[in-house]
Scaffold this motif. Structure first.
Motif, PDB file in Angstrom:
ATOM      1  N   MET A   1       0.755  -1.449  -0.011  1.00  0.00           N
ATOM      2  CA  MET A   1       0.111   0.050   0.000  1.00  0.00           C
ATOM      3  C   MET A   1       0.910   1.255  -0.038  1.00  0.00           C
ATOM      4  SD  MET A   1      -2.945   1.715   0.950  1.00  0.00           S
ATOM      5  CE  MET A   1      -2.350   3.428   0.719  1.00  0.00           C
ATOM      6  N   SER A   2       1.048   1.824  -1.272  1.00  0.00           N
ATOM      7  CA  SER A   2       1.643   3.172  -1.138  1.00  0.00           C
ATOM      8  C   SER A   2       0.914   4.537  -1.553  1.00  0.00           C
ATOM      9  CB  SER A   2       2.916   2.875  -2.306  1.00  0.00           C
ATOM     10  OG  SER A   2       3.273   4.189  -2.502  1.00  0.00           O
ATOM     11  N   TRP A   3       1.260   5.612  -0.743  1.00  0.00           N
ATOM     12  CA  TRP A   3       0.382   6.745  -1.358  1.00  0.00           C
ATOM     13  C   TRP A   3       1.107   7.480  -2.472  1.00  0.00           C
ATOM     14  CZ3 TRP A   3      -4.468   7.144   0.740  1.00  0.00           C
ATOM     15  CH2 TRP A   3      -4.688   6.375   2.012  1.00  0.00           C
ATOM     16  N   LYS A   4       2.201   6.804  -2.922  1.00  0.00           N
ATOM     17  CA  LYS A   4       3.033   7.586  -3.881  1.00  0.00           C
ATOM     18  C   LYS A   4       2.355   8.349  -4.998  1.00  0.00           C
ATOM     19  CE  LYS A   4       6.976   6.493  -6.954  1.00  0.00           C
ATOM     20  NZ  LYS A   4       8.095   7.011  -6.498  1.00  0.00           N
ATOM     21  N   SER A   5       1.461   7.832  -5.730  1.00  0.00           N
ATOM     22  CA  SER A   5       0.738   8.574  -6.920  1.00  0.00           C
ATOM     23  C   SER A   5      -0.110   9.780  -6.235  1.00  0.00           C
ATOM     24  CB  SER A   5       0.018   7.765  -7.727  1.00  0.00           C
ATOM     25  OG  SER A   5      -0.877   7.012  -6.752  1.00  0.00           O
ATOM     26  N   PHE A   6      -0.767   9.684  -5.123  1.00  0.00           N
ATOM     27  CA  PHE A   6      -1.497  10.362  -4.470  1.00  0.00           C
ATOM     28  C   PHE A   6      -0.576  11.782  -3.944  1.00  0.00           C
ATOM     29  CE2 PHE A   6      -2.915  12.179  -0.556  1.00  0.00           C
ATOM     30  CZ  PHE A   6      -4.343  12.946  -1.005  1.00  0.00           C
ATOM     31  N   LEU A   7       0.612  11.327  -3.524  1.00  0.00           N
ATOM     32  CA  LEU A   7       1.306  12.451  -2.838  1.00  0.00           C
ATOM     33  C   LEU A   7       2.173  13.165  -3.845  1.00  0.00           C
ATOM     34  CD1 LEU A   7       2.797  10.364   0.424  1.00  0.00           C
ATOM     35  CD2 LEU A   7       1.322  12.157   0.177  1.00  0.00           C
ATOM     36  N   GLU A   8       2.668  12.420  -4.924  1.00  0.00           N
ATOM     37  CA  GLU A   8       3.410  13.038  -6.061  1.00  0.00           C
ATOM     38  C   GLU A   8       2.690  14.219  -6.531  1.00  0.00           C
ATOM     39  OE1 GLU A   8       6.638   9.717  -7.698  1.00  0.00           O
ATOM     40  OE2 GLU A   8       4.477   9.806  -8.604  1.00  0.00           O
ATOM     41  N   GLY A   9       1.225  14.205  -6.608  1.00  0.00           N
ATOM     42  CA  GLY A   9       0.757  15.455  -7.263  1.00  0.00           C
ATOM     43  C   GLY A   9       0.597  16.441  -6.332  1.00  0.00           C
ATOM     44  N   VAL A  10       0.987  16.233  -4.967  1.00  0.00           N
ATOM     45  CA  VAL A  10       0.723  17.326  -4.014  1.00  0.00           C
ATOM     46  C   VAL A  10       2.055  18.002  -3.623  1.00  0.00           C
ATOM     47  CG1 VAL A  10      -0.209  17.864  -1.721  1.00  0.00           C
ATOM     48  CG2 VAL A  10      -1.068  15.794  -3.205  1.00  0.00           C
ATOM     49  N   TYR A  11       3.089  17.052  -3.301  1.00  0.00           N
ATOM     50  CA  TYR A  11       4.373  17.389  -3.078  1.00  0.00           C
ATOM     51  C   TYR A  11       5.479  17.120  -3.722  1.00  0.00           C
ATOM     52  CZ  TYR A  11       1.864  17.169   1.455  1.00  0.00           C
ATOM     53  OH  TYR A  11       0.845  17.426   2.556  1.00  0.00           O
ATOM     54  N   ALA A  12       6.817  17.831  -3.935  1.00  0.00           N
ATOM     55  CA  ALA A  12       7.810  17.580  -4.592  1.00  0.00           C
ATOM     56  C   ALA A  12       8.710  16.614  -3.682  1.00  0.00           C
ATOM     57  CB  ALA A  12       8.421  19.011  -4.877  1.00  0.00           C
ATOM     58  N   LEU A  13       8.433  15.262  -3.793  1.00  0.00           N
ATOM     59  CA  LEU A  13       9.119  14.569  -2.952  1.00  0.00           C
ATOM     60  C   LEU A  13      10.507  14.354  -3.350  1.00  0.00           C
ATOM     61  CD1 LEU A  13       6.481  11.711  -2.345  1.00  0.00           C
ATOM     62  CD2 LEU A  13       7.118  13.330  -0.707  1.00  0.00           C
ATOM     63  N   PRO A  14      11.576  14.235  -2.542  1.00  0.00           N
ATOM     64  CA  PRO A  14      12.853  13.840  -3.329  1.00  0.00           C
ATOM     65  C   PRO A  14      12.971  12.391  -3.736  1.00  0.00           C
ATOM     66  CG  PRO A  14      12.615  13.796  -0.689  1.00  0.00           C
ATOM     67  CD  PRO A  14      11.652  14.385  -0.987  1.00  0.00           C
ATOM     68  N   SER A  15      13.717  12.112  -4.814  1.00  0.00           N
ATOM     69  CA  SER A  15      13.754  10.802  -5.327  1.00  0.00           C
ATOM     70  C   SER A  15      14.432   9.618  -4.472  1.00  0.00           C
ATOM     71  CB  SER A  15      14.271  10.737  -6.867  1.00  0.00           C
ATOM     72  OG  SER A  15      15.678  11.319  -6.556  1.00  0.00           O
ATOM     73  N   ARG A  16      15.264  10.284  -3.552  1.00  0.00           N
ATOM     74  CA  ARG A  16      15.943   9.307  -2.795  1.00  0.00           C
ATOM     75  C   ARG A  16      16.183  10.286  -1.453  1.00  0.00           C
ATOM     76  NH1 ARG A  16      19.850   7.269   0.235  1.00  0.00           N
ATOM     77  NH2 ARG A  16      21.772   6.319  -0.665  1.00  0.00           N
ATOM     78  N   VAL A  17      15.992   9.377  -0.297  1.00  0.00           N
ATOM     79  CA  VAL A  17      16.048  10.052   0.961  1.00  0.00           C
ATOM     80  C   VAL A  17      17.563   9.497   1.850  1.00  0.00           C
ATOM     81  CG1 VAL A  17      15.313  10.312   3.480  1.00  0.00           C
ATOM     82  CG2 VAL A  17      13.888  10.846   1.355  1.00  0.00           C
ATOM     83  N   PHE A  18      18.254  10.375   2.345  1.00  0.00           N
ATOM     84  CA  PHE A  18      19.468   9.847   2.892  1.00  0.00           C
ATOM     85  C   PHE A  18      19.299   9.802   4.481  1.00  0.00           C
ATOM     86  CE2 PHE A  18      20.482  11.552  -0.960  1.00  0.00           C
ATOM     87  CZ  PHE A  18      21.690  10.576  -1.578  1.00  0.00           C
ATOM     88  N   PHE A  19      19.696   8.571   5.114  1.00  0.00           N
ATOM     89  CA  PHE A  19      19.629   8.429   6.478  1.00  0.00           C
ATOM     90  C   PHE A  19      21.021   8.897   7.332  1.00  0.00           C
ATOM     91  CE2 PHE A  19      15.774   6.155   7.710  1.00  0.00           C
ATOM     92  CZ  PHE A  19      15.225   6.330   6.488  1.00  0.00           C
ATOM     93  N   PHE A  20      20.892   9.605   8.166  1.00  0.00           N
ATOM     94  CA  PHE A  20      21.738  10.583   9.095  1.00  0.00           C
ATOM     95  C   PHE A  20      21.618  10.002  10.314  1.00  0.00           C
ATOM     96  CE2 PHE A  20      23.496  13.377  11.814  1.00  0.00           C
ATOM     97  CZ  PHE A  20      24.665  14.077  11.430  1.00  0.00           C
ATOM     98  N   ASP A  21      22.104   8.925  10.742  1.00  0.00           N
ATOM     99  CA  ASP A  21      21.855   8.314  11.768  1.00  0.00           C
ATOM    100  C   ASP A  21      22.793   8.786  13.106  1.00  0.00           C
ATOM    101  OD1 ASP A  21      20.580   5.539  13.435  1.00  0.00           O
ATOM    102  OD2 ASP A  21      22.670   6.174  14.059  1.00  0.00           O
ATOM    103  N   THR A  22      21.991   9.142  14.203  1.00  0.00           N
ATOM    104  CA  THR A  22      22.419   9.853  15.458  1.00  0.00           C
ATOM    105  C   THR A  22      22.455   9.000  16.683  1.00  0.00           C
ATOM    106  OG1 THR A  22      23.110  11.943  16.692  1.00  0.00           O
ATOM    107  CG2 THR A  22      20.723  11.563  15.625  1.00  0.00           C
ATOM    108  N   THR A  23      22.056   7.845  16.599  1.00  0.00           N
ATOM    109  CA  THR A  23      22.483   6.921  17.544  1.00  0.00           C
ATOM    110  C   THR A  23      23.462   6.833  18.527  1.00  0.00           C
ATOM    111  OG1 THR A  23      20.977   5.342  16.240  1.00  0.00           O
ATOM    112  CG2 THR A  23      21.893   4.193  18.294  1.00  0.00           C
ATOM    113  N   LEU A  24      24.745   6.931  17.927  1.00  0.00           N
ATOM    114  CA  LEU A  24      25.850   6.976  18.768  1.00  0.00           C
ATOM    115  C   LEU A  24      25.979   8.424  19.179  1.00  0.00           C
ATOM    116  CD1 LEU A  24      27.998   4.736  16.287  1.00  0.00           C
ATOM    117  CD2 LEU A  24      26.872   3.994  18.749  1.00  0.00           C
ATOM    118  N   ARG A  25      25.468   9.448  18.963  1.00  0.00           N
ATOM    119  CA  ARG A  25      25.531  10.909  19.448  1.00  0.00           C
ATOM    120  C   ARG A  25      24.409  11.060  20.311  1.00  0.00           C
ATOM    121  NH1 ARG A  25      23.505  15.693  19.873  1.00  0.00           N
ATOM    122  NH2 ARG A  25      22.773  15.765  17.531  1.00  0.00           N
ATOM    123  N   ASP A  26      23.416  11.591  19.744  1.00  0.00           N
ATOM    124  CA  ASP A  26      22.117  12.004  20.387  1.00  0.00           C
ATOM    125  C   ASP A  26      21.340  10.904  20.900  1.00  0.00           C
ATOM    126  OD1 ASP A  26      20.655  14.204  21.013  1.00  0.00           O
ATOM    127  OD2 ASP A  26      19.716  14.648  19.229  1.00  0.00           O
ATOM    128  N   GLY A  27      21.428   9.573  20.523  1.00  0.00           N
ATOM    129  CA  GLY A  27      20.926   8.381  20.898  1.00  0.00           C
ATOM    130  C   GLY A  27      21.918   8.219  22.625  1.00  0.00           C
TER     131      GLY A  27
END
Ligand code: KIV
Ligand code: ZN
Length: 511
Positions: A1-27
């Motif tokens: 179940m993806s809302w992709k086509s619905f969301l694409e019409g509304v927002y300019a979603l990035p094609s790829r999202v990068f994960f910055f993990d801060t478990t070892l600092r803020d965590g």
């Protein structure tokens, strides 16, 4: 179940999202958490294996241990970029750069509250310091990720001013921290949109969960165009914590249809490792990784899930390295009892299952919580010698030596004793080896596809539960076991799987 086509019409979603993990600092800033260098290294390796893009490994200037951790992790040659936090101070930047890390996460507070009561600095002085330190960090040849601490409580015009100033000084990307978790999704979305429009730089969002909105705010940031999300495993972090990696990762893939580099099936394993090393348990009802996330008790739900898991599961547990559990209780139905008992190697006739269910409901109605151990006791009491179980674990012993672990196991197979010895690097591995030797001996080629070990919810005598998935002769079988130790539990789970297979064979099904 993806809302992709619905969301694409509304927002300019990035094609790829990068994960910055801060478990070892803020965590690690979670009250009561302090990780040793070795533990940080183990978590960093797991995070890289999980596919995060950037690991904030610590705050190098804070202590010798922190410096050592960032340095060790930077030297591991992991696929992820390694980052150190740094105030807008030369000595912080120097400590970060000296560790050999790839990124420095420079921050300075920009809300009136923080500037007045924490920094004791005027606005323009804060901007000057930020610009000077970004230039300095760039002159030391490092990637600069700039955060305006308490951004969501800062004057938005001033926020844009400092972001544009650090961009002009060479910052590579910007972060919008919701330091005390007061943002709302639509606020975060428009703040990201404005920051991107006015600076043109890649933007990150860093959310805290004080109002339970960290995941929603992070996803709203992505809707606004943020390409980077700051997260921690299990959502650990200061006070109520940070945005949880697993929630955002799953939402991005399954609801937004946005690409990430996360290896989803490694999520559960990483979550368990972080819980073990930090000592912060995973709440049972935690989305994605909690024990209950894929557990079902109600008879109606279990029936649905057995016929088609999608009826009551938005994603398959295997997709995130979890497994489905059927919990026995007063809401159980015949399907639940039958399924769980089969997993323990008991294949009963329909009237016997009904007998067991009636007893389960009686006990549960009297207010008792029923674990699998009680269920097996009920079966024994009601059916005793009527139940056929060709394989029984009669005894086991585990020996730990310098060179590894040994497991001596004794099974009764159709009245005859079978003794085997397994070896491995851990008690669990040696027990798996012992059971594979025993059952390969009886049945030919058995493959262990996977296993999970849980803390049992109610049992004192048998604190462990395990689930194994094996493949025999083209049949995939799930077996369950309870036990006193991890090894004992696995031996029982393997016996259950084999008993189940033997009963299938004796009924001529699945051949
Ligand atoms: O929550 C926060 O503001 C932080 C900064 C250091 C970015 O963790
Ligand atoms: Zn934070």
């Amino acid at each position: 179940m993806s809302w992709k086509s619905f969301l694409e019409g509304v927002y300019a979603l990035p094609s790829r999202v990068f994960f910055f993990d801060t478990t070892l600092r803020d965590g690690e800033q979670t009250p009561g958490v302090a990780l040793r260098v070795e533990e940080k290294v183990m978590i960093a390796e797991a995070l890289a294996d999980l596919g995060v893009d950037v690991i904030e490994a610590g705050f190098a200037v804070v202590s010798k241990g922190e410096y050592e951790s960032v340095k060790r992790i930077s030297g591991l040659g992991l696929s992820a970029k390694i980052c150190s936090l740094s105030r807008c101070e030369k000595r912080d930047i120097d400590a970060a750069v000296d560790t050999g890390c790839d990124w420095v996460h420079l921050f300075i507070a920009t809300s009136e509250l923080h500037m007045k009561y924490k920094l004791g600095m005027e606005r323009e002085h804060v901007v000057e310091r930020a610009v000077e330190m970004v230039e300095y960090a760039k002159s030391r040849g490092i990637v600069v990720h700039f955060s305006a601490e308490d951004a969501t409580r800062s004057d938005p015009d001033f926020l844009m001013h400092i972001y544009k100033s650090v961009r002009d000084a060479g910052a590579d990307s910007l972060d919008i921290p919701d330091t005390v978790g007061i943002a709302l999704p639509h606020v975060m979305r428009s703040l990201v949109m404005r920051t991107k429009r006015e600076t043109g730089l890649p933007v990150a969002v860093h959310c805290h969960d004080d109002m339970g909105l960290a995941t929603a705010n992070t996803l709203a940031g992505v809707e606004g165009g943020a390409e980077i999300v700051h997260v921690t495993v299990n959502g650990i972090g200061e006070r109520a914590g940070n945005t949880s990696l697993e929630e955002v990762a799953v939402a991005l893939k399954f609801l937004y249809g946005v690409e990430t580099a996360i290896n989803y099936e490694k999520i559960a394993k990483t979550s368990k490792l972080v819980a073990r090393l930090t000592g912060i348990p995973i709440p049972k009802n935690k989305a994605v990784v909690g024990d209950n996330a894929f557990s079902h008790e109600s008879g109606i739900h279990v029936h649905g899930v057995i016929n088609n898991p999608a009826t009551y599961e938005p994603i398959m547990p295997e997709q995130v390295g979890m497994s489905r559990r059927i919990i026995i209780g007063k809401h159980s139905g015949l399907h639940s009892i039958d399924t769980v008992l089969r997993q323990y190697g008991y294949v009963l006739a329909a009237n016997e299952v009904k007998e067991v269910l009636n007893r389960v409901k009686e006990i549960a109605d009297s207010g008792h919580k029923l674990g699998d151990q009680e269920l097996l006791q009920i079966v024994n009491e009601l059916l005793g010698s009527r139940i056929m179980r060709p394989v029984t674990l009669k005894g086991f012993q585990q020996i730990t030596t310098e060179s590894g672990d040994r497991c001596l196991a004794e099974f009764e197979v159709n009245g005859e004793m079978l003794r085997v010895e397994g070896v491995g690097n851990t008690p669990l591995e040696s027990a798996i080896d012992a059971s594979l030797k025993a059952f390969n001996n009886i049945l030919g080629d058995i493959q262990l596809i996977g296993y999970s070990l849980f803390a049992s919810p109610y049992e004192d005598r048998h604190p462990y539960e395990a689930e194994v998935v094996i493949k025999i002769d083209g049949n995939t079988i799930v077996g369950k076991g309870i036990g006193k130790t991890s090894g004992h539990t696995i031996l029982n789970a393997m016996s259950s799987a084999v008993n189940q297979y033997l009963s299938i064979l004796s009924r001529g099904i699945g051949r």
